[in-house]
Design a protein around this motif. Sequence first.
Motif, PDB file in Angstrom:
ATOM      1  N   VAL A 167       0.939  -1.294   0.250  1.00  0.00           N
ATOM      2  CA  VAL A 167       0.150   0.050   0.015  1.00  0.00           C
ATOM      3  C   VAL A 167       0.802   1.300   0.029  1.00  0.00           C
ATOM      4  O   VAL A 167       1.691   1.249   0.733  1.00  0.00           O
ATOM      5  N   LEU A 168       0.450   2.229  -0.748  1.00  0.00           N
ATOM      6  CA  LEU A 168       1.127   3.528  -0.709  1.00  0.00           C
ATOM      7  C   LEU A 168       0.200   4.474  -0.516  1.00  0.00           C
ATOM      8  O   LEU A 168      -0.988   4.676  -1.011  1.00  0.00           O
ATOM      9  N   VAL A 169       0.395   5.606   0.351  1.00  0.00           N
ATOM     10  CA  VAL A 169      -0.632   6.603   0.737  1.00  0.00           C
ATOM     11  C   VAL A 169       0.290   8.024   0.666  1.00  0.00           C
ATOM     12  O   VAL A 169       1.345   8.277   1.203  1.00  0.00           O
ATOM     13  N   THR A 170      -0.349   8.782  -0.300  1.00  0.00           N
ATOM     14  CA  THR A 170       0.199  10.268  -0.378  1.00  0.00           C
ATOM     15  C   THR A 170      -0.383  11.035   0.552  1.00  0.00           C
ATOM     16  O   THR A 170      -1.634  10.836   0.995  1.00  0.00           O
ATOM     17  N   GLY A 171       0.234  12.194   1.076  1.00  0.00           N
ATOM     18  CA  GLY A 171      -0.367  12.922   2.241  1.00  0.00           C
ATOM     19  C   GLY A 171      -0.600  12.222   3.431  1.00  0.00           C
ATOM     20  O   GLY A 171      -1.646  12.330   4.217  1.00  0.00           O
ATOM     21  N   ALA A 172       0.551  11.205   3.844  1.00  0.00           N
ATOM     22  CA  ALA A 172       0.036  10.174   4.875  1.00  0.00           C
ATOM     23  C   ALA A 172       0.126  10.973   6.233  1.00  0.00           C
ATOM     24  O   ALA A 172      -0.407  10.425   7.078  1.00  0.00           O
ATOM     25  N   ALA A 212       4.084   2.135   2.220  1.00  0.00           N
ATOM     26  CA  ALA A 212       4.870   3.327   1.682  1.00  0.00           C
ATOM     27  C   ALA A 212       4.143   4.597   2.255  1.00  0.00           C
ATOM     28  O   ALA A 212       3.164   4.972   1.631  1.00  0.00           O
ATOM     29  N   LEU A 213       4.693   5.485   2.979  1.00  0.00           N
ATOM     30  CA  LEU A 213       4.028   6.569   3.404  1.00  0.00           C
ATOM     31  C   LEU A 213       4.841   7.788   2.922  1.00  0.00           C
ATOM     32  O   LEU A 213       5.907   8.132   2.956  1.00  0.00           O
ATOM     33  N   LEU A 214       4.259   8.588   2.125  1.00  0.00           N
ATOM     34  CA  LEU A 214       4.627   9.859   1.308  1.00  0.00           C
ATOM     35  C   LEU A 214       4.073  11.065   2.003  1.00  0.00           C
ATOM     36  O   LEU A 214       2.750  11.058   2.071  1.00  0.00           O
ATOM     37  N   ASP A 215       4.787  12.163   2.247  1.00  0.00           N
ATOM     38  CA  ASP A 215       4.216  13.373   2.590  1.00  0.00           C
ATOM     39  C   ASP A 215       5.358  14.647   2.347  1.00  0.00           C
ATOM     40  O   ASP A 215       6.658  13.891   2.351  1.00  0.00           O
ATOM     41  N   ASN A 216       4.732  15.688   2.055  1.00  0.00           N
ATOM     42  CA  ASN A 216       5.812  16.828   1.811  1.00  0.00           C
ATOM     43  C   ASN A 216       6.203  17.368   3.030  1.00  0.00           C
ATOM     44  O   ASN A 216       6.922  18.443   2.782  1.00  0.00           O
ATOM     45  N   CYS A 217       5.449  17.154   3.994  1.00  0.00           N
ATOM     46  CA  CYS A 217       5.906  17.927   5.564  1.00  0.00           C
ATOM     47  C   CYS A 217       6.624  16.881   6.275  1.00  0.00           C
ATOM     48  O   CYS A 217       5.983  15.827   6.406  1.00  0.00           O
ATOM     49  N   GLU A 218       8.015  17.314   6.519  1.00  0.00           N
ATOM     50  CA  GLU A 218       8.477  16.582   7.328  1.00  0.00           C
ATOM     51  C   GLU A 218       8.223  16.252   8.782  1.00  0.00           C
ATOM     52  O   GLU A 218       8.026  14.871   9.498  1.00  0.00           O
ATOM     53  N   PHE A 219       7.347  17.145   9.455  1.00  0.00           N
ATOM     54  CA  PHE A 219       6.988  16.868  10.894  1.00  0.00           C
ATOM     55  C   PHE A 219       5.819  15.918  10.677  1.00  0.00           C
ATOM     56  O   PHE A 219       5.701  14.890  11.566  1.00  0.00           O
ATOM     57  N   ASN A 220       4.964  16.365   9.913  1.00  0.00           N
ATOM     58  CA  ASN A 220       3.819  15.163  10.047  1.00  0.00           C
ATOM     59  C   ASN A 220       3.950  13.875   9.394  1.00  0.00           C
ATOM     60  O   ASN A 220       3.595  12.980  10.086  1.00  0.00           O
ATOM     61  N   LEU A 221       5.197  13.746   8.488  1.00  0.00           N
ATOM     62  CA  LEU A 221       5.692  12.341   8.231  1.00  0.00           C
ATOM     63  C   LEU A 221       6.107  11.546   9.546  1.00  0.00           C
ATOM     64  O   LEU A 221       5.964  10.438   9.433  1.00  0.00           O
ATOM     65  N   TYR A 222       7.165  12.510  10.017  1.00  0.00           N
ATOM     66  CA  TYR A 222       7.867  11.906  11.317  1.00  0.00           C
ATOM     67  C   TYR A 222       6.578  11.499  12.380  1.00  0.00           C
ATOM     68  O   TYR A 222       6.476  10.342  12.734  1.00  0.00           O
ATOM     69  N   THR A 223       5.659  12.181  12.661  1.00  0.00           N
ATOM     70  CA  THR A 223       4.615  11.974  13.720  1.00  0.00           C
ATOM     71  C   THR A 223       3.808  10.698  13.246  1.00  0.00           C
ATOM     72  O   THR A 223       3.750   9.795  13.884  1.00  0.00           O
ATOM     73  N   ILE A 224       3.422  10.501  11.825  1.00  0.00           N
ATOM     74  CA  ILE A 224       2.464   9.237  11.447  1.00  0.00           C
ATOM     75  C   ILE A 224       3.787   8.099  11.587  1.00  0.00           C
ATOM     76  O   ILE A 224       3.195   6.880  12.026  1.00  0.00           O
ATOM     77  N   ASP A 225       4.804   8.278  11.133  1.00  0.00           N
ATOM     78  CA  ASP A 225       5.726   7.088  11.450  1.00  0.00           C
ATOM     79  C   ASP A 225       5.966   6.776  12.909  1.00  0.00           C
ATOM     80  O   ASP A 225       5.961   5.594  12.896  1.00  0.00           O
ATOM     81  N   ILE A 268       4.037  -4.323  11.405  1.00  0.00           N
ATOM     82  CA  ILE A 268       3.585  -3.609  10.021  1.00  0.00           C
ATOM     83  C   ILE A 268       4.814  -3.418   9.366  1.00  0.00           C
ATOM     84  O   ILE A 268       5.572  -2.096   9.958  1.00  0.00           O
ATOM     85  N   SER A 269       5.246  -3.892   8.280  1.00  0.00           N
ATOM     86  CA  SER A 269       6.430  -3.204   7.566  1.00  0.00           C
ATOM     87  C   SER A 269       5.986  -1.768   6.934  1.00  0.00           C
ATOM     88  O   SER A 269       4.986  -1.783   6.335  1.00  0.00           O
ATOM     89  N   ARG A 270       6.912  -0.854   7.170  1.00  0.00           N
ATOM     90  CA  ARG A 270       6.664   0.344   6.597  1.00  0.00           C
ATOM     91  C   ARG A 270       7.862   1.279   6.188  1.00  0.00           C
ATOM     92  O   ARG A 270       9.013   0.639   6.660  1.00  0.00           O
ATOM     93  N   SER A 271       7.634   2.204   5.260  1.00  0.00           N
ATOM     94  CA  SER A 271       8.892   3.131   4.998  1.00  0.00           C
ATOM     95  C   SER A 271       8.202   4.458   4.641  1.00  0.00           C
ATOM     96  O   SER A 271       7.188   4.683   4.267  1.00  0.00           O
ATOM     97  N   ALA A 272       8.883   5.602   5.232  1.00  0.00           N
ATOM     98  CA  ALA A 272       8.471   6.803   5.345  1.00  0.00           C
ATOM     99  C   ALA A 272       9.397   7.749   4.356  1.00  0.00           C
ATOM    100  O   ALA A 272      10.649   7.629   4.489  1.00  0.00           O
ATOM    101  N   HIS A 273       8.712   8.457   3.407  1.00  0.00           N
ATOM    102  CA  HIS A 273       9.445   9.117   2.483  1.00  0.00           C
ATOM    103  C   HIS A 273       8.991  10.708   2.157  1.00  0.00           C
ATOM    104  O   HIS A 273       7.681  10.753   2.206  1.00  0.00           O
ATOM    105  N   LEU A 274       9.967  11.790   2.367  1.00  0.00           N
ATOM    106  CA  LEU A 274       9.432  12.978   1.860  1.00  0.00           C
ATOM    107  C   LEU A 274       9.394  13.096   0.325  1.00  0.00           C
ATOM    108  O   LEU A 274      10.426  12.640  -0.292  1.00  0.00           O
TER     109      LEU A 274
END
Length: 720
Positions: A361-366, A387-400, A410-416
Amino acid sequence: MVDDNFAARQTPQANLPTPSRLDKLVSTIADLDGLRRRTAVWIGQGRASFAYRSARTRLRSITRATLRNRDLYVLDLGLAAFALILATALRIGPQELAAAPDRIRSLAEMSFVFTGICAITFPVIGLYNRNWKYASILDYLSLVRAVVIASLILITGMFFYSRLAFVPRSTIAIEIVMLVSLLAATRLGFRREDLKLFKPLAPAARREPLVPVLMVGVGQEADIYLRALQRDRTASYWPVGFLSHSEAEIGSTLRGVPVLGTMKDFDAVFAELEGRGKRPRHLIFTMPLSSVEAEEAERLIAAADRRGMVASRLSSATELRNPLLKKEFELRPIELTDLLERPQTAFDIAALHRFVSGRRVLVTGAGGSIGSELTRQLAALGPAHMALLDNCEFNLYTIDLDLRDNYPAISRSAHLCDVRDPRRVNEMFARHRPELVFHAAALKHVPMVELNPCEGALTNVCGTVNVADAAKRWGAAAMVQISTDKVVNSTSVMGATKRLAELYCQALDIEGIADMSAPRFMTVRFGNVLGSSGSLIPLFKSQLARGGPLTVTHPDMERFFLTIREAVQLTLQASAYGLEKNLGQGEIFVLDMGEPIKIVDIARRMIRLAGYTPDRDIKIEIIGCRPGEKLFEELFDSAERRVTPPVPGVLGAVPSPVPLPVLRHAFEQLQSCAEAGDSEGLFRAIRTVLPNYRKEDQTEREAPFAMAGHQARPAIHVVH
């Protein structure tokens, strides 16, 4: 020489008469008949083999279940013999039975035979593959069925053997009643906890003091909650009473906890409990808040708050929750979102698991409000990788971090990742090869996008095109786009750009109708989400903390509202049905939002929830409409055809499709103008696809409002 011999051997065959067409037809029919017979033999053998395997599997399952419950099995057989002997003694009389040795011998033989019959019948009926601790009425009816069948077999055999000469026929009826009662009594032992009145663990054995709680609602939820407390002997809550919505229930009890009054009797019930040394410190709604009038619930919560009580609700049984939580029920604070929530939609949890479980699964604006809730609910369904995609560093860090703490397996990866960048988007798709794509990345705040139209177009239109094209290029099974009701008759840049994104995904979905291997492109449209960033509730809370006033743009402004949790659940259900059953191809899924609610009414409810009186303790200030706003939102465009897909809580809209070449040509112009910062050129490009869209002037929108006598002031407060 070899050639001559070969010719000599072939000559006689060449002189044979040529077969007629009739002979060939007869031969063909014979061959087909032989093939049919061989096929029938193969099918018969296959069916016999399948039946044998099924019977063997069934026998193995029965044997394992019986061995697992062998103590209960032996006890049941003993009770069967005992019931038959006792029934005979009661029917004939102990003295008469003792005076007839032949009867005793026949009774012993019949008891032995009956025990053997029960030894086979009880396991076959399935008495030992059930969890009797959680048995239902249907499970107890299986006891009746097993005893009746075993007794009928016994009486039939004894009739042919001895014409029932030694045992009266009524003995069997007595035996059935007695044996069913004895078997049911033994199984009630599995539920001995349910037979006790509620009694918490003694204070001396506890680390924390008990918290007296007053519960609201006497129903199934309350019963299940009390059972959970009974099983958890270390529970810190002590139920001291119920408040009911019906006066007829006053004086009754549920598992030993009395119903003390109705919700209107809260003050009297509280004083009575306080006088008995049971002052409640917690108010728990053990009934769905959607079944309580909002004003009545607000008054009760405000009254509890004045007495220092904490108000909570039980988490819904259908809510997707963290599997690591050990508590059967989770108490949650009551928010405005609970009071606005409609009756619970029936969710097909099995379909959601089939949709997500084991897939990439890939989510943009995660990291956004909707994206983060979507990510959490997806994680609860067991994907193979996220795969978690977001353009905001803090929001991506928080959900990860949230997933790491609550879903560590759950296997996951976070990407700006900026969805505007096609190179970066394709890099993410090439690396993760997602099967499901959820596109939640967007610029959604109406006033902000009005002030920055080119940025809104680049994200909402070009970003969607990049994600959709990558999903198609890298072989995704489905892409789900999150849309908004502001696309309908849009007067805002945000609504117009999201409308273009809807049309592009619709065109791709229609293009794939002829190709079964093509991905599905599904769009889910819904209204305002309560509790999201920049929405009403966070703003009103901060204004209440400052003592007011609460700012509302227009006294008649209405919006459709949905909680984040329900919006995401309905989105997943619509997507699951759309992919699994191939529903809604070329359509837009529109969530059923119920009736619109006035913004000023929400402000008044928030004030009452805080324990204040609207317009007396906390003022409500009208500040005027903002750029791009409408007084009323709509879920359907007048040009859209409405359909009703077989998905609970979801409607369907079929917009007039726009060909892909037309969209791509318009998007090239749109992107060129947006990158150059040419707002007027951008609006012209939008109108090539949406001719009814026009960029209204702010004074045109404020003129009717100003004429009504309200003072407008330019301010950005909240996106409704």
